[in-house]
Write a protein that holds these residues in place. Structure first.
Motif: not given
Ligand SMILES: [Zn+2]
Length: 1077
Positions: A407-412, A429-434
């Motif tokens: 999972r993305c560390n920031r937005c999960k 790079q997370c496509a949701f929160c970058n």
């Molecule tokens: Zn994210």
């Protein structure tokens, strides 16, 4: 009572990799969720993880470059067309990383918008259509008040301010409407002229020109015989100033409050008709809807050729012809799927199947201003457990081992095809929160020359739109693996249910039904345990432990402090305890055979179920079979609140509102425990469905209603529902989260759900028929390049007690051209959204206000299209976007539905029941409910396998010599014309004529002839498509029962009020013209 429950307690509410991990660092979204709050400072993120490419607090304007398009944009040709063929879902427990076979076609997400030529019109410049208030001068026009007369690309013809032209049928163009939207990018409108040269007529300005509550939407038509030319729009709109008046904020989206409806009568409240709405006839129409039967009297209007207005059945047929039987691959971003009525096969190539997620539009507007301008709701309808046909691949289960899903560390957000791998594959790079994340060591993989991981096609989570993860203990309540769920059957054994034979019927059925409890694929028997309770004023629990020779009953008469008197032996495995259970089921009907107890309790019954599940530390479902208003002295005692005098008053909403108090806490308890409540009610009179059914609707349950239950007539109907309910696939103790890429987010959410905060959608259970409708709003600008991404993650406990995560991903286009949005609209999804949001709104607002908002928003959406997207044309033409050309007929049908029609003739419980049942419907079910299928049976081709093509839902389509089947997913009618051929009657019913036919018949006799076989096969095919069973009702033309049938002919005037389709179209057209002048 135990206060336990995990709704608000750790670990779920904390930032952990588990569910608690949902909001880590992301913070709760800002409370504001409505248009008025656009432009607020961008959401600030929490701790900024190391390695981010971009500062967390990215500015609203400076969006980082989209990862997705750069990854996928140009790569589609490189891969060739390898059909995606995973041999079969991998074993659940295995790491699931084995090769899936051939690489599928590269999921590619080329932006469809780029192909489209720009609209020749000044889409971007129109600032005037902003949110404000209908008919008022611009209050807060967004920055671009540039649109003035000069920039109008088309002009309204000058029309006399008076007079209604008799509308000659010849004045109508193109009955079949324009060709379907093609790929050429031009938003092909569907123009059809509603007018002909003006003549003198009735002054439209006179509010008295027609009666406010009159049914007729178009005064001119009502007034003059020649006008029968029903379609004639009033010509009275002076062509003065172009530029739309600012609009009312999309009705449902404005104002405060979680539901988004104005708390007070807004600009279009009934209070001030005419004063705020510029037009002379303003206010007349909305008032027209609630009209009672009195208004229906009078000579029938002459009509235009009804074939000249857009036809739902035609649209359905065209789509079936064009896209039916085809393979729908989900590799394109922003691709509009076939209609829900079309038969097609889905191949997942990177986006979730439309069976799981369906959107109101597949092209979101880039900016808040554009969204406000068009007022087209941006929403998706998610059916996370939707049935997947045999010929489509079931979801793979991915196991990332002890570390849990990546999972993305920031937005999960969960690992998905949209993530962009960089840095040689070491980071993504997370496509949701970058946010840029390290790739865990065990997940590392090299990238190929295209920058894609070489194991892309071996991993469902990198190449598919939908898949499951096995969840680790971090995702489990108290960090313990869950127990398998339990089903508790709770039978009301009061006098009514005994006397009707219902109790015996249920007990008999359960003996065989319990063998068919759902089980995990590949396992021999179901892990679901079962328990039994009977009750009237007191509760009886049963010990059915396999070691017992006889079941034991334990009575709890103190219903004020409900507890479960036994733990061991209450919830058992059916196979092991079969003998004892069958013994019990044999005894129950006799035990209460001579009861004269007619009072019941209800809340303590639900409480007992929750307590039993708590004690067993499991989730589960209660099946409650109940027949009366719970008036016995106990918590949750209800009184009769059925007061139809409140209909069409400010207080009408109270008829839909549930009683609170005990019930509120009870619902919370249920959700906290993962206890879903399915309610089967058998009322002979009012029983406050609004309150009793509300528990079901907030726990992912269903309500089934069998009024005046008679075993011969309704028995099979009920048993079919019960069987389907027990057998259907389901997940428990679920929590869903909908994540989005930056720039927009989920705001309003409707469904059989419970929301304890603004983001976590809790469902005690979620089955294959339940859908959640999620509306999105902008909080920033979206980029055409990166599009709009949605990820729905559902954590749940499977029927075998495994904790799983089900992920659905969907990528949409974004465009600064409104024409793209209109082109990508999905009318069926729009109606699903409007139905749910309107049904939610009636809890807080007068029904009349809700109807008015619906009309206004309809007109607004269409006016905006007309203004920004359509080619110049005469004002007298009604121009509809091709993808929305039948939107008005659905909208009109919605306003005539039992909830919104405001008729005192409808039972309060029926209306409440209808309201609750719609809240969890998927798009397929809301479509058929709002536009029933009317099938001519007399002309069917008995040699063909297919269900005959439906005709328009109007009385005009019936014929005396015909036989028609009508179904809407909840009711099924067989209508027989007075003069239908005796041979057909003989073939279908084995009686010589209609006079010999009993109207009590609820199924067809099995006769050995082609007509009988064909019709039974049609009915069987239809029944299999619907989640609920439908009791067949025989209707003979001109019999009294025909009224019941006719209320489903949605193109006609409503039986209980409401305009015909034609009248509605005229009214909307007039509203549009008003908005445009
Ligand atoms: Zn994210």
């Amino acid at each position: 009572m135990s206060q336990q429950g995990y709704v608000t307690t750790p670990p779920y509410s904390q930032a952990q990799p588990g569910m608690g991990g949902y909001p880590t660092g992301f913070g709760a979204p800002p409370p504001q969720s409505h248009y008025g709050h656009y432009g607020a400072p961008p959401q600030s993120f929490g701790a900024q993880p190391a390695g981010m490419l971009k500062p967390a607090a990215s500015s609203p304007s400076g969006m980082p470059p989209p990862p997705v398009s750069s990854q996928y944009g140009s790569s589609i040709q490189q891969n060739g067309a390898h059909p995606q063929k995973f041999p079969s879902p991998p074993a659940v427990s295995a790491p699931a990383m084995t090769a899936y076979g051939q690489p599928p076609q590269r999921p590619a997400y080329p932006s469809m918008t780029q192909a489209a030529p720009p609209m020749q019109q000044m889409t971007n410049q129109m600032g005037a259509m902003s949110i404000g208030g209908y008919g008022q001068s611009p209050i807060q026009s967004p920055q671009s008040p540039t649109s003035s007369a000069a920039s109008q690309p088309f002009q309204m013809p000058s029309l006399p301010a008076m007079g209604h032209p008799p509308l000659s049928p010849a004045g109508l163009q193109s009955p079949t409407m324009s060709p379907p939207m093609s790929t050429n990018g031009s938003a092909a409108p569907s123009p059809f002229q509603m007018s002909s040269p003006p003549t003198m007529g009735h002054p439209p300005v006179s509010p008295t020109g027609f009666q406010p509550p009159a049914m007729s939407a178009c005064p001119p038509m009502a007034a003059g015989p020649p006008m029968g030319a029903a379609g004639a729009p009033p010509m009275g709109m002076p062509n003065t100033q172009p530029g739309l008046p600012p609009t009312g904020g999309g009705g449902f989206q404005q104002q405060t409050g979680p539901q988004g409806f104005p708390q007070q009568p807004g600009p279009y409240g009934g209070q001030m008709p005419g004063s705020q709405m510029a037009g002379p006839q303003a206010g007349a129409f909305p008032g027209g809807f609630p009209g009672g039967p009195a208004n229906m009297a009078g000579p029938p209007q002459k009509k235009l050729d009804p074939d000249s207005i857009p036809s739902t059945t035609q649209v359905i047929e065209d789509d079936q012809a064009k896209r039916g039987g085809q393979l729908y691959t989900t590799n394109l971003r922003g691709q509009v799927p076939p209609l829900v009525t079309t038969n097609f096969t889905v191949q997942d190539q990177g986006n979730a199947s439309p069976r799981f997620m369906r959107c109101t539009t597949y092209s979101f507007p880039c900016t808040t201003d554009l969204a406000k301008q068009c007022q087209v709701p941006l929403a998706t309808i998610i059916k996370p457990f939707a049935k997947v046909p045999q010929n489509e691949t079931p979801l793979y289960v991915v196991n990332h081992g002890e570390a849990g899903p990546i999972r993305c560390n920031r937005c999960k957000a969960y690992m998905c095809p949209f993530m962009l791998f960089i840095d040689g594959g070491r980071r993504y790079q997370c496509a949701f929160c970058n946010c840029v994340n390290e790739v865990p060591v065990q997940y590392f993989q090299h990238l190929d020359h295209m920058g894609r991981r070489v194991d892309l096609y071996e991993r469902p989570e990198l190449s598919l739109g939908s898949y499951e993860f096995t969840a680790t203990l971090d995702y489990c309540k108290n960090n313990k693996p869950p127990n398998p769920p339990a089903y508790i059957f709770m039978i009301d054994v009061s006098y009514n249910n005994i006397k009707s034979g219902l109790v015996k019927l249920i007990c008999e059925e359960l003996k065989t039904l319990l063998d068919r409890l759902p089980k995990e694929e590949g396992t021999e028997s179901s892990a679901i345990r079962v328990g039994f309770v009977t009750y009237n004023k007191i509760l009886h629990f049963y010990n059915v432990k396999s070691a017992l020779a006889q079941p034991q009953m334990m009575v709890v008469s103190d219903v004020a402090e409900m507890f479960v008197p036994l733990l061991d032996g209450f919830l058992v495995n059916f196979q092991e305890s079969r003998a004892v259970i069958n013994n019990l089921l044999d005894q129950i009907p006799d035990m209460f055979g001579d009861t004269n107890e007619s009072e019941t309790v209800f809340a303590p019954v639900v409480q007992a179920g929750v307590e039993a599940l708590k004690a067993a530390e499991c989730s589960g479902k209660l099946f409650i079979f109940h027949s009366s208003l719970p008036t016995a002295e106990a918590p949750g005692k209800l009184k009769n609140r059925d007061d139809r005098k409140l209909v069409n008053t400010e207080k009408e909403k109270t008829l839909f509102q549930p009683q609170r108090g005990v019930y509120e806490q009870l619902t919370k308890d249920c959700v906290g425990q993962g206890c879903s409540v399915d309610l089967f009610v058998f009322p002979n009179q009012y029983m406050d469905i609004a309150t009793m059914g509300n528990i079901s609707t907030h726990t992912g349950g269903s309500v089934y209603k069998y009024s005046n239950f008679q075993i011969q007539v309704d028995g099979e109907h009920f048993l079919t529902d019960l069987r389907r309910d027990v057998e259907r696939s389901i997940g428990f103790d679920a929590i869903m989260r909908v994540r989005t890429s930056t720039g927009f987010r989920a705001t309003d959410i409707f469904g059989a759900i419970y929301m304890n905060n603004t983001t976590d959608i809790e469902m005690a259970a979620v089955d294959c028929d339940k859908a959640v409708t999620v509306e999105f709003k902008h909080d920033d600008t979206l980029s055409e390049e990166s599009g709009a991404l949605i990820q729905c993650a559902l954590l749940y406990t499977s029927i075998s007690g495994q904790r799983r995560l089900r992920i659905h991903n969907l990528s949409l286009n974004c465009s600064s051209q409104l024409s793209e949005l209109y082109k990508s609209c999905e009318t069926d999804a729009l109606i699903n959204f409007f139905a749910k949001s309107a049904y939610n709104a009636v809890l807080n607002q007068p029904v009349k206000t809700v109807r008015e908002i619906l009309v206004k928003q309809t007109a607004h959406m269409l006016a905006c299209y007309r203004k920004h997207c359509a080619s110049p044309s005469a004002a007298s033409q009604l121009i509809l976007p091709d993808a929305m050309k039948v939107f008005p007929v659905y909208m009109n049908s919605l306003m005539k539905s039992p909830v919104l029609v405001g008729s005192t003739e409808l039972s309060t419980d029926d209306r409440a029941f209808h309201r609750l049942s719609v809240m969890s419907l998927g798009v397929e079910e809301s479509q058929i409910l709002m536009y029933p299928r009317l099938i001519p049976v007399h002309s069917m081709d008995v040699s063909s396998e297919v269900v005959p093509v439906a005709v328009r839902c109007s009385e005009e389509r019936l014929s005396e010599t015909g036989v028609f089947l009508l179904e809407n997913g909840q009711s099924l009618f067989l209508w027989l014309g007075q003069a239908c051929p005796p041979e057909l009657v003989q073939n279908l019913f084995n009686v010589p004529s209609l006079a010999h036919l009993s109207a009590d018949m609820t199924s067809l006799p099995e006769l050995d002839n082609a007509h009988s076989k064909k019709l039974r096969s049609i009915i069987s095919t239809i029944s299999q498509q619907r989640p609920n069973s439908m009791k067949m009702v025989i209707v003979k033309q001109k019999d009294r029962s025909e009224m019941l049938f006719r209320q489903y002919l949605v193109e006609d005037k409503g039986l209980h009020g409401g305009a015909s389709y034609m009248d509605f179209l005229c009214y909307v057209h007039r509203e549009i013209r008003q908005l445009l002048t």
